[in-house]
Scaffold this active site. Structure first.
Site, mmCIF file in Angstrom:
data_model
loop_
_atom_site.group_PDB
_atom_site.id
_atom_site.type_symbol
_atom_site.label_atom_id
_atom_site.label_comp_id
_atom_site.label_asym_id
_atom_site.label_seq_id
_atom_site.Cartn_x
_atom_site.Cartn_y
_atom_site.Cartn_z
ATOM 1 N N GLY A 62 25.401 88.859 -29.915
ATOM 2 C CA GLY A 62 25.258 87.661 -30.739
ATOM 3 C C GLY A 62 24.098 87.849 -31.696
ATOM 4 O O GLY A 62 23.719 88.978 -32.018
ATOM 5 N N SER A 63 23.521 86.752 -32.126
ATOM 6 C CA SER A 63 22.467 86.837 -33.138
ATOM 7 C C SER A 63 21.139 87.257 -32.513
ATOM 8 O O SER A 63 20.912 87.093 -31.308
ATOM 9 C CB SER A 63 22.307 85.479 -33.826
ATOM 10 N N THR A 64 20.259 87.762 -33.350
ATOM 11 C CA THR A 64 18.958 88.226 -32.867
ATOM 12 C C THR A 64 18.148 87.052 -32.310
ATOM 13 O O THR A 64 17.469 87.191 -31.284
ATOM 14 C CB THR A 64 18.215 88.950 -34.009
ATOM 15 N N CYS A 82 29.047 92.247 -37.361
ATOM 16 C CA CYS A 82 27.676 92.719 -37.094
ATOM 17 C C CYS A 82 27.337 93.956 -37.902
ATOM 18 O O CYS A 82 26.219 94.102 -38.369
ATOM 19 C CB CYS A 82 27.484 92.974 -35.609
ATOM 20 N N GLY A 92 19.414 86.349 -28.910
ATOM 21 C CA GLY A 92 19.052 87.474 -28.044
ATOM 22 C C GLY A 92 17.642 87.337 -27.498
ATOM 23 O O GLY A 92 17.372 87.602 -26.321
ATOM 24 N N LYS A 142 31.020 84.501 -20.655
ATOM 25 C CA LYS A 142 31.010 83.270 -21.468
ATOM 26 C C LYS A 142 31.424 83.615 -22.891
ATOM 27 O O LYS A 142 30.693 84.265 -23.627
ATOM 28 C CB LYS A 142 29.627 82.624 -21.514
ATOM 29 N N GLU A 185 23.097 93.252 -28.001
ATOM 30 C CA GLU A 185 23.740 93.773 -29.215
ATOM 31 C C GLU A 185 23.682 92.657 -30.240
ATOM 32 O O GLU A 185 24.303 91.613 -30.051
ATOM 33 C CB GLU A 185 25.200 94.165 -28.941
ATOM 34 N N GLU A 220 20.505 88.494 -42.612
ATOM 35 C CA GLU A 220 21.922 88.703 -42.296
ATOM 36 C C GLU A 220 22.670 87.451 -42.735
ATOM 37 O O GLU A 220 22.538 86.399 -42.116
ATOM 38 C CB GLU A 220 22.113 88.925 -40.789
HETATM 39 P P1 NAD Z 1 25.052 83.320 -31.520
HETATM 40 O O1 NAD Z 1 23.792 84.027 -31.185
HETATM 41 O O2 NAD Z 1 24.960 82.001 -32.187
HETATM 42 O O3 NAD Z 1 25.923 83.074 -30.198
HETATM 43 C C1 NAD Z 1 26.282 84.149 -29.372
HETATM 44 C C2 NAD Z 1 26.539 83.618 -27.990
HETATM 45 O O4 NAD Z 1 25.295 83.182 -27.421
HETATM 46 C C3 NAD Z 1 27.486 82.432 -27.931
HETATM 47 O O5 NAD Z 1 28.352 82.577 -26.829
HETATM 48 C C4 NAD Z 1 26.541 81.265 -27.733
HETATM 49 O O6 NAD Z 1 27.131 80.156 -27.071
HETATM 50 C C5 NAD Z 1 25.469 81.888 -26.869
HETATM 51 N N1 NAD Z 1 24.176 81.206 -26.873
HETATM 52 C C6 NAD Z 1 23.634 80.423 -27.835
HETATM 53 N N2 NAD Z 1 22.421 79.969 -27.452
HETATM 54 C C7 NAD Z 1 22.188 80.483 -26.225
HETATM 55 C C8 NAD Z 1 21.100 80.398 -25.311
HETATM 56 N N3 NAD Z 1 20.011 79.685 -25.589
HETATM 57 N N4 NAD Z 1 21.183 81.089 -24.159
HETATM 58 C C9 NAD Z 1 22.261 81.846 -23.872
HETATM 59 N N5 NAD Z 1 23.334 81.943 -24.690
HETATM 60 C C10 NAD Z 1 23.294 81.284 -25.860
HETATM 61 O O7 NAD Z 1 25.933 84.340 -32.378
HETATM 62 P P2 NAD Z 1 27.353 84.089 -33.051
HETATM 63 O O8 NAD Z 1 27.175 83.210 -34.244
HETATM 64 O O9 NAD Z 1 28.371 83.706 -32.033
HETATM 65 O O10 NAD Z 1 27.720 85.571 -33.508
HETATM 66 C C11 NAD Z 1 27.245 86.109 -34.686
HETATM 67 C C12 NAD Z 1 26.105 87.067 -34.420
HETATM 68 O O11 NAD Z 1 26.535 88.053 -33.497
HETATM 69 C C13 NAD Z 1 25.688 87.830 -35.659
HETATM 70 O O12 NAD Z 1 24.296 87.927 -35.721
HETATM 71 C C14 NAD Z 1 26.312 89.200 -35.448
HETATM 72 O O13 NAD Z 1 25.667 90.236 -36.147
HETATM 73 C C15 NAD Z 1 26.192 89.344 -33.972
HETATM 74 N N6 NAD Z 1 27.137 90.344 -33.452
HETATM 75 C C16 NAD Z 1 26.624 91.525 -32.995
HETATM 76 C C17 NAD Z 1 27.487 92.518 -32.522
HETATM 77 C C18 NAD Z 1 26.949 93.834 -32.034
HETATM 78 O O14 NAD Z 1 27.677 94.528 -31.320
HETATM 79 N N7 NAD Z 1 25.730 94.206 -32.352
HETATM 80 C C19 NAD Z 1 28.861 92.276 -32.495
HETATM 81 C C20 NAD Z 1 29.347 91.062 -32.956
HETATM 82 C C21 NAD Z 1 28.461 90.092 -33.431
#
Ligand code: NAD
Length: 472
Positions: free
Chosen positions: A215-217, A274, A220, A162, A238, A373
């Site tokens: 994605g975001s903490t 990130c 996660g 996704k 991650e 962040e």
């Molecule tokens: P986000 O957490 O908003 O979204 C990430 C993904 O999760 C998206 O595809 C979103 O649709 C999905 N999502 C949202 N709610 C969900 C739920 N309830 N259940 C399952 N999936 C859900 O993050 P973002 O704004 O897309 O990305 C930015 C974040 O990602 C920042 O915190 C950044 O630090 C982190 N990031 C981490 C790494 C790493 O490798 N550690 C790499 C890139 C980005």
């Protein structure tokens, strides 16, 4: 079926134009895809191939991605507002290299023979889960997709991926390239959609055996909860960071390497990264000189239309994010922070929201900007006087993704690299390492597995021990 109105508009952050409309994959459709993928896995059309044959198909995929590299770069640049040069020179070549690296690993994953009694042959082997899933962020759309597609498929799984809501187009294109490369239909499925609908359905699906989330903490945590409440699928997270760039008293001896490293760390992809080096911890003796040089370089960065090859800093992903970032900057300044560079939005023809590369010093104690962040082109600078203090400051937040250390003193370099609580530490530069180097966060930046290197396969395979009692 998808309801008629269940569509996502993909909007260009540079000018708000609608680039595409994609369906939001519903929970029912996710369940159907998982069932179909399980049937594809069980059929053996992919999982039953010799690892070398899977490698050949993945190499073919990488070749097709190379053929379409300029298209893929444009898709990521338009969807995410990333400078096109960054996509052409960084993200897309990196994604292709990832697929090749993991293709090459496909037939190099050995198990181990256990030191069992002579009457027994005991050994371990790693096996694919079957159906696995990945949920992606928007900031490195294809680069992150490739880190998942490569090892998940090389190991023989069927992958449901996704992409982030805002950035599905490059991954959708790669799904079509996978079929063109000879990877059987249904082995790689890219399901666009929103987090609460499509992402949540994947996290709680009963068939999916492992899920790799980036994605975001906050999200996660939700994914981990959904996995716990469903089939206890293996979860790898991650997540976010606020990575310290620690500059010792001799740091200026690195010259341009230091300034370039700090600039890249802080402002690549508009700081929406990130591992963004969004905290500079500098020895008090060089604070003023470092800030002056860093600010001069930040102010020289070219902010503008991401489709212009000369642009170094593009728009923020959306208006909500720009508002959030500017509110934090204004609050910090109101509380006494000094603006060494930027601090304001920049008007660019076309209508996106652009923020000038911003450096803040003299932040008030307890200001949230010290720990949250921000995910924007904003870096804070703080002073330290001893190595111990630098390490303590570096570790004083909930994240532990990455850190950089600038000193030529081996004692300071090693003690700091060892003392910092982070999954990856670079010394004398800003880097996450290449594909041979594992990448994963500590503390609330990561959990349950790493990306890159042979160790990435631990996310996508499970270990089996086989114990054979010999009969004669
Ligand atoms: P986000 O957490 O908003 O979204 C990430 C993904 O999760 C998206 O595809 C979103 O649709 C999905 N999502 C949202 N709610 C969900 C739920 N309830 N259940 C399952 N999936 C859900 O993050 P973002 O704004 O897309 O990305 C930015 C974040 O990602 C920042 O915190 C950044 O630090 C982190 N990031 C981490 C790494 C790493 O490798 N550690 C790499 C890139 C980005």
């Amino acid at each position: 079926m998808t309801a008629d109105n269940a569509y996502l508009e993909i909007v260009n952050p540079a000018n708000s134009s609608v680039l595409a409309t994609v369906p939001i994959t519903s929970a029912e459709e996710v369940a159907e895809h998982a069932r179909d993928a399980a049937a594809v896995f069980d059929s053996g059309v992919w999982s039953g191939l010799a690892p070398r044959e899977r490698a050949a198909a993945l190499y073919a995929l990488a070749d097709l991605m190379e053929r379409d590299a300029s298209l893929l770069a444009r898709l990521d640049s338009e969807d995410a507002g990333k400078p096109i040069t960054e996509c052409l020179e960084g993200d897309i070549p990196g994604a292709i290299e990832s697929i090749r690296y993991f293709a090459e690993c496909a037939d190099k994953l050995y198990g181990a023979v256990a030191p069992a009694p002579g009457s027994v042959l005991a050994f371990t082997q790693r096996e694919p889960f079957g159906v696995v899933a990945a949920i992606l962020p928007w900031n490195y759309p294809l680069a992150m997709a490739a880190w998942k597609i490569g090892p998940a498929l090389a190991a023989g799984n069927c992958l449901i991926l996704k992409p982030a809501d805002a950035t599905p187009r490059s991954a959708l294109h790669v799904a079509s390239l996978a079929v063109e490369a000879g990877i059987p239909e249904g082995v790689l499925r890219v399901l666009p959609g929103t987090g609460p609908v499509t992402g949540a359905a994947l996290a709680s699906d009963p068939i999916i055996g492992a899920l790799s989330f980036t994605g975001s903490t906050a999200t996660g945590r939700a994914v981990l909860r959904a996995a716990a409440d469903s089939n206890l699928k293996r979860v790898s997270l991650e997540m976010g960071g606020k990575s310290p760039q620690i500059v010792f008293a001799d740091g200026l001896s690195f010259g341009d390497t230091l300034i370039d490293g700090l600039i890249t760390a802080a402002f690549m992809t508009q700081g929406q990264n990130c591992t963004a080096g969004s905290r500079v911890l500098v020895h008090e003796s060089i604070h003023d000189e470092l800030v002056a040089r860093f600010a001069q370089a930040a102010s020289a960065l070219r902010v503008g239309d991401p489709s212009d090859p000369a642009t170094q800093v593009g728009p923020i992903i959306n208006a909500g994010a720009a508002d959030r970032i500017m509110a934090a900057v204004h609050a910090a300044v109101d509380a006494g922070a000094v603006v060494a560079a930027g601090g304001a939005e920049v008007a660019v023809e076309g209508g996106g929201r652009y923020i000038a590369p911003t450096i803040l010093t003299d932040i008030a104690e307890g200001d949230p900007i010290l720990t949250i962040e921000l995910f924007g082109p904003v870096t804070i600078v703080q002073k330290f006087s001893t190595r111990e203090e630098a390490i303590e400051m570096a570790n004083a937040i909930e994240y532990g993704l990455a850190a950089s250390v600038y000193t030529k003193n081996i004692d300071d370099a090693l003690a700091t690299a060892r003392g910092v609580q982070a999954g990856v530490v670079s010394v004398g530069n800003y880097s996450e390492g290449d594909l041979t180097s594992p990448f994963g966060g500590w503390k609330q930046s990561g959990f349950g597995g790493v990306e890159k290197s042979l160790r990435a396969f631990e996310q996508w395979t499970r270990e089996k021990a086989i114990w054979i009692e010999l009969q004669g």
